[in-house]
Scaffold this active site. Structure first.
Site, mmCIF file in Angstrom:
data_model
loop_
_atom_site.group_PDB
_atom_site.id
_atom_site.type_symbol
_atom_site.label_atom_id
_atom_site.label_comp_id
_atom_site.label_asym_id
_atom_site.label_seq_id
_atom_site.Cartn_x
_atom_site.Cartn_y
_atom_site.Cartn_z
ATOM 1 N N CYS A 57 5.156 -9.614 -53.887
ATOM 2 C CA CYS A 57 6.583 -9.653 -53.295
ATOM 3 C C CYS A 57 7.068 -8.526 -52.784
ATOM 4 O O CYS A 57 7.603 -8.517 -51.560
ATOM 5 C CB CYS A 57 7.393 -9.792 -54.433
ATOM 6 S SG CYS A 57 7.199 -8.743 -55.785
HETATM 7 N N1 LIG Z 1 6.429 -12.860 -60.765
HETATM 8 C C1 LIG Z 1 6.594 -12.812 -59.491
HETATM 9 O O1 LIG Z 1 7.578 -12.378 -59.091
HETATM 10 C C2 LIG Z 1 5.400 -12.445 -58.845
HETATM 11 C C3 LIG Z 1 4.244 -12.767 -59.275
HETATM 12 N N2 LIG Z 1 3.042 -12.551 -58.697
HETATM 13 C C4 LIG Z 1 1.609 -12.738 -59.456
HETATM 14 O O2 LIG Z 1 1.496 -14.222 -59.898
HETATM 15 C C5 LIG Z 1 0.529 -14.050 -61.021
HETATM 16 C C6 LIG Z 1 1.235 -14.726 -61.956
HETATM 17 O O3 LIG Z 1 2.301 -13.960 -62.214
HETATM 18 P P1 LIG Z 1 3.527 -14.417 -63.155
HETATM 19 O O4 LIG Z 1 3.763 -15.721 -63.033
HETATM 20 O O5 LIG Z 1 4.880 -13.570 -62.924
HETATM 21 O O6 LIG Z 1 2.983 -14.216 -64.714
HETATM 22 P P2 LIG Z 1 3.368 -14.973 -65.768
HETATM 23 O O7 LIG Z 1 2.948 -13.928 -67.217
HETATM 24 O O8 LIG Z 1 4.877 -15.432 -66.041
HETATM 25 O O9 LIG Z 1 2.118 -16.139 -66.176
HETATM 26 C C7 LIG Z 1 1.127 -16.250 -66.223
HETATM 27 C C8 LIG Z 1 0.523 -17.528 -66.720
HETATM 28 O O10 LIG Z 1 -1.083 -17.227 -66.782
HETATM 29 C C9 LIG Z 1 -1.453 -17.714 -67.873
HETATM 30 N N3 LIG Z 1 -2.813 -16.623 -68.353
HETATM 31 C C10 LIG Z 1 -2.799 -15.504 -68.492
HETATM 32 N N4 LIG Z 1 -4.271 -15.083 -68.800
HETATM 33 C C11 LIG Z 1 -4.804 -16.237 -68.600
HETATM 34 C C12 LIG Z 1 -6.085 -16.523 -68.810
HETATM 35 N N5 LIG Z 1 -7.092 -15.534 -69.043
HETATM 36 N N6 LIG Z 1 -6.495 -17.955 -68.831
HETATM 37 C C13 LIG Z 1 -5.544 -18.813 -68.485
HETATM 38 N N7 LIG Z 1 -4.315 -18.606 -68.381
HETATM 39 C C14 LIG Z 1 -3.925 -17.115 -68.421
HETATM 40 C C15 LIG Z 1 -0.486 -17.046 -68.994
HETATM 41 O O11 LIG Z 1 -0.498 -17.714 -70.333
HETATM 42 P P3 LIG Z 1 0.190 -16.926 -71.533
HETATM 43 O O12 LIG Z 1 1.771 -17.579 -71.628
HETATM 44 O O13 LIG Z 1 -0.689 -17.384 -72.690
HETATM 45 O O14 LIG Z 1 -0.226 -15.533 -71.102
HETATM 46 C C16 LIG Z 1 0.909 -17.591 -68.035
HETATM 47 O O15 LIG Z 1 1.072 -19.027 -68.318
HETATM 48 C C17 LIG Z 1 0.188 -12.437 -61.039
HETATM 49 O O16 LIG Z 1 -0.919 -12.411 -60.801
HETATM 50 C C18 LIG Z 1 1.409 -11.836 -60.483
HETATM 51 O O17 LIG Z 1 0.942 -10.459 -60.199
HETATM 52 C C19 LIG Z 1 2.966 -12.389 -57.248
HETATM 53 C C20 LIG Z 1 4.106 -12.042 -56.706
HETATM 54 C C21 LIG Z 1 5.431 -12.072 -57.395
HETATM 55 C C1 LIG Z 2 9.322 -6.328 -61.150
HETATM 56 C C2 LIG Z 2 7.918 -6.218 -61.294
HETATM 57 O O1 LIG Z 2 7.395 -6.032 -62.196
HETATM 58 N N1 LIG Z 2 7.181 -6.743 -60.156
HETATM 59 C C3 LIG Z 2 5.727 -6.799 -60.419
HETATM 60 C C4 LIG Z 2 5.083 -7.039 -58.901
HETATM 61 C C5 LIG Z 2 5.575 -8.632 -58.779
HETATM 62 C C6 LIG Z 2 4.508 -9.081 -57.695
HETATM 63 O O2 LIG Z 2 4.598 -9.217 -56.432
HETATM 64 O O3 LIG Z 2 3.473 -9.453 -58.447
HETATM 65 P P1 LIG Z 2 1.818 -9.177 -58.057
HETATM 66 O O4 LIG Z 2 1.294 -8.102 -57.013
HETATM 67 O O5 LIG Z 2 1.532 -8.607 -59.316
HETATM 68 O O6 LIG Z 2 1.330 -10.237 -57.475
HETATM 69 C C7 LIG Z 2 5.125 -5.056 -60.608
HETATM 70 O O7 LIG Z 2 5.801 -4.233 -59.982
HETATM 71 O O8 LIG Z 2 4.001 -5.017 -60.902
#
Ligand SMILES: NC(=O)C1=CN([C@@H]2O[C@H](COP(=O)(O)OP(=O)(O)OC[C@H]3O[C@@H](n4cnc5c(N)ncnc54)[C@H](OP(=O)(O)O)[C@@H]3O)[C@@H](O)[C@H]2O)C=CC1
Ligand SMILES: CC(=O)N[C@@H](CCC(=O)OP(=O)(O)O)C(=O)O
Length: 311
Positions: A117
């Site tokens: 992000c």
């Molecule tokens: N949130 C954001 O704004 C952004 C997130 N991302 C990236 O997106 C990805 C997901 O992040 P986010 O949605 O925020 O994370 P969350 O923790 O909200 O969701 C992750 C999901 O993956 C599941 N999970 C974790 N480990 C495993 C595993 N070994 N096998 C199967 N399922 C698993 C979790 O289950 P459980 O509940 O059991 O842990 C949960 O449902 C990350 O890599 C993050 O860095 C990228 C950009 C922005």
């Molecule tokens: C507020 C906050 O904690 N933000 C996350 C980044 C969110 C994001 O871009 O996710 P990934 O790069 O992990 O996919 C962090 O700084 O680790």
């Protein structure tokens, strides 16, 4: 025939928002596993190998495992939202607007890494200036940002919202990444085409979604001929001409603003770039506003999926 899409991690923060964006679509068929089975490796492997496109919304280590699960399968294409493959040479970086050639790269790739992000904002501001030769080699770039707390996924959401959480965070605004080694610095450097790693100072605010990413610059240290606020703005306008996701805000509009709201684009999959400064002044502040879960994650993933489906 509808394309089969599997969102691995569909019950997490990013996965859920991707699912919501696809809810009414008839051109895709969502393969799904019940929430209680989300960590069932055999079921996930089966789904991953049945999909036309798998969108990984998992932590880095689980993404790497998921990619290994399709190693013998030449058909399934992957969009990974984690940090694991964003600077891998054999993956396309999923930021279509960063370069004229990027849209086609994404369209034809099997493996697409969705950008982080913060890097979406930072690269969106920096790369056009590097490509045009405006930001010289060796310029000490700094990136300062504030994100909504959903950026930290389920764990940070629980820490911010649940007062009984053992690691509850009561602060309304906090800095983190204080060792200045945030995991987003490599992708900002490489895809920002910087020869020197930027100094990145992130923070979190007590609002769920939205973010501001700032790149302040000293005009006199830019390439000669480009040392005005107007020239920097014109370079961004030229770079983003002809697409509809990244909007460069007209200078007349930004000049009227007294403040900027990090939540301005919540629920939207676009990004706004602002150029602040006084004509004739010494400084320019380049600012990106986006939804961390929109163009910063889930919205970008759906955009990339659509490009891949249009191949
Ligand atoms: N949130 C954001 O704004 C952004 C997130 N991302 C990236 O997106 C990805 C997901 O992040 P986010 O949605 O925020 O994370 P969350 O923790 O909200 O969701 C992750 C999901 O993956 C599941 N999970 C974790 N480990 C495993 C595993 N070994 N096998 C199967 N399922 C698993 C979790 O289950 P459980 O509940 O059991 O842990 C949960 O449902 C990350 O890599 C993050 O860095 C990228 C950009 C922005
Ligand atoms: C507020 C906050 O904690 N933000 C996350 C980044 C969110 C994001 O871009 O996710 P990934 O790069 O992990 O996919 C962090 O700084 O680790």
């Amino acid at each position: 025939m509808a394309a089969k899409i599997f969102i691995d991690g569909e019950h997490g923060t990013t996965g859920l928002q991707i699912r919501t964006r696809m809810a009414d679509r008839r051109d895709v068929e969502l393969l799904s596993i019940p929430e209680a089975e989300r960590r069932n490796a055999a079921l996930r492997e089966d789904m991953l190998n049945s999909a036309d496109i798998a969108i990984l919304c998992l932590p880095d280590a689980a993404s790497i495992e998921a990619v290994a699960m399709v190693s013998g399968n030449n058909k399934v294409r992957i969009i990974d939202t984690s940090t694991a493959f964003r600077v891998a040479p054999d993956w396309a970086y999923g930021f279509a607007e960063m370069d004229r050639a990027q849209t086609d790269k994404i369209r034809s790739s099997r493996f697409v890494a969705n950008p982080g992000c913060y890097p979406t904002g930072a690269i969106g501001l920096i790369r056009p200036l590097r490509a045009a030769g405006i930001l010289p080699d060796g310029y000490p770039v700094t990136v300062n940002a504030i994100s909504g707390y959903t950026g930290g996924g389920k764990q940070l959401i629980a820490q911010m919202e649940d007062k009984s959480h053992p690691d509850h965070l009561g602060a309304n605004n906090f800095l983190y990444g204080l060792n200045l080694k945030h995991k987003h610095v490599p992708e900002m450097t490489i895809h920002g085409q910087l020869d020197r790693a930027p100094l990145f100072a992130p923070s979190v605010g007590r609002f769920p979604q939205g973010m501001i990413v700032q790149v302040p610059l000293f005009l006199e240290d830019l390439a000669s001929g480009y040392q005005t606020v107007e020239n920097v703005h014109a370079a961004l306008v030229a770079h983003y001409a002809g697409q509809s996701i990244v909007h460069v805000v007209p200078m007349e509009e930004s000049a009227k603003l007294a403040r900027l709201d990090a939540e301005e684009l919540v629920g939207q999959d676009t990004m706004k770039l602002y150029v602040f400064g006084t004509p004739g002044g010494a400084h320019v502040n380049l600012v990106a506003v986006l939804d961390n879960l929109g163009k910063g994650a889930s919205g970008a993933a759906v955009q990339n999926m659509d490009l891949m489906l249009s191949a």
